[in-house]
Enzyme design. Structure first.
Site, PDB file in Angstrom:
ATOM      1  CD  GLN A   1      30.334 -32.097  24.259  1.00 45.63           C
ATOM      2  OE1 GLN A   1      30.656 -32.331  23.113  1.00 45.63           O
ATOM      3  NE2 GLN A   1      31.200 -32.006  25.257  1.00 45.63           N
TER       4      GLN A   1
ATOM      5  CD  GLU B   1      32.872 -35.037  19.935  1.00 41.58           C
ATOM      6  OE1 GLU B   1      31.751 -34.683  20.331  1.00 41.58           O
ATOM      7  OE2 GLU B   1      33.920 -34.813  20.574  1.00 41.58           O
TER       8      GLU B   1
HETATM    9 NI    NI Z   1      32.839 -35.098  24.719  1.00 42.79          NI
END
Ligand code: NI
Length: 173
Positions: free
Chosen positions: A50, A136
């Site tokens: 991310q 995650e």
């Molecule tokens: Ni996420």
């Protein structure tokens, strides 16, 4: 530490299979960058892809909203076992700003991971932490929470996001 820009869906880096990592200065820096970026964006978790890094590294802090920060750093995490029970709960993701949907996850998981010094540990969690761990760790295999939605809900969300991206682009120009 450095504040990194959060990668927004549908950036292809979010679909990469991430590589295991070794302890060292680059890992420590990555973990610090993740923490700074997660807290700045008021997230409860953030995975390396991310911020554009394809390493098997993620962080979680599900307690910060109660004013008691408790940062969990996960290096090369793996789910060892899960409960049979599946529970539905609201889920969001910093790569999908403003989007929340109900997702079914195992109610309890046991995870094995390393800390930043290479020390192995195990963690068993329920509730929001169990959900965050599954979310995650999925990121490290290029799996996103929208993959658990019906085709209809998913395409509605993709349409909303395209619209928002267009709007953001036109307000910048
Ligand atoms: Ni996420």
């Amino acid at each position: 530490m450095a504040l990194k820009k959060i990668v927004i869906y549908p950036d292809s880096v979010l679909r990469e299979i991430c590589e295991p990592v070794e302890p060292g200065e680059p890992l420590s820096r990555l973990l610090d960058d993740l923490a700074e970026s997660m807290y700045a964006n008021k997230g409860v978790g953030l995975a390396a892809p991310q911020i554009g890094v394809t390493s098997r590294v993620a962080i979680i802090d599900v307690d910060q909203r109660d004013g008691e920060p408790r940062l969990i750093e996960l290096v090369n995490p793996e789910i060892l076992s899960t409960a049979d029970e599946v529970v539905e709960g609201d889920e969001g993701c910093l790569s999908f700003p403003g989007e929340f949907e109900k997702v079914r996850r195992f109610s309890r998981v046991t995870v094995k991971a390393m800390d930043r010094n290479g020390q192995a540990f195990e963690l068993t969690a329920e509730g929001l932490l169990a959900r965050a761990l599954q979310h995650e760790i999925d990121h490290l295999d290029g799996v996103l929470f929208i993959d658990y939605l019906s085709r209809l809900k998913r395409s509605m969300m993709e349409r909303r996001m395209k619209k928002a991206a267009k709007k953001a682009a036109s307000s910048r120009s």
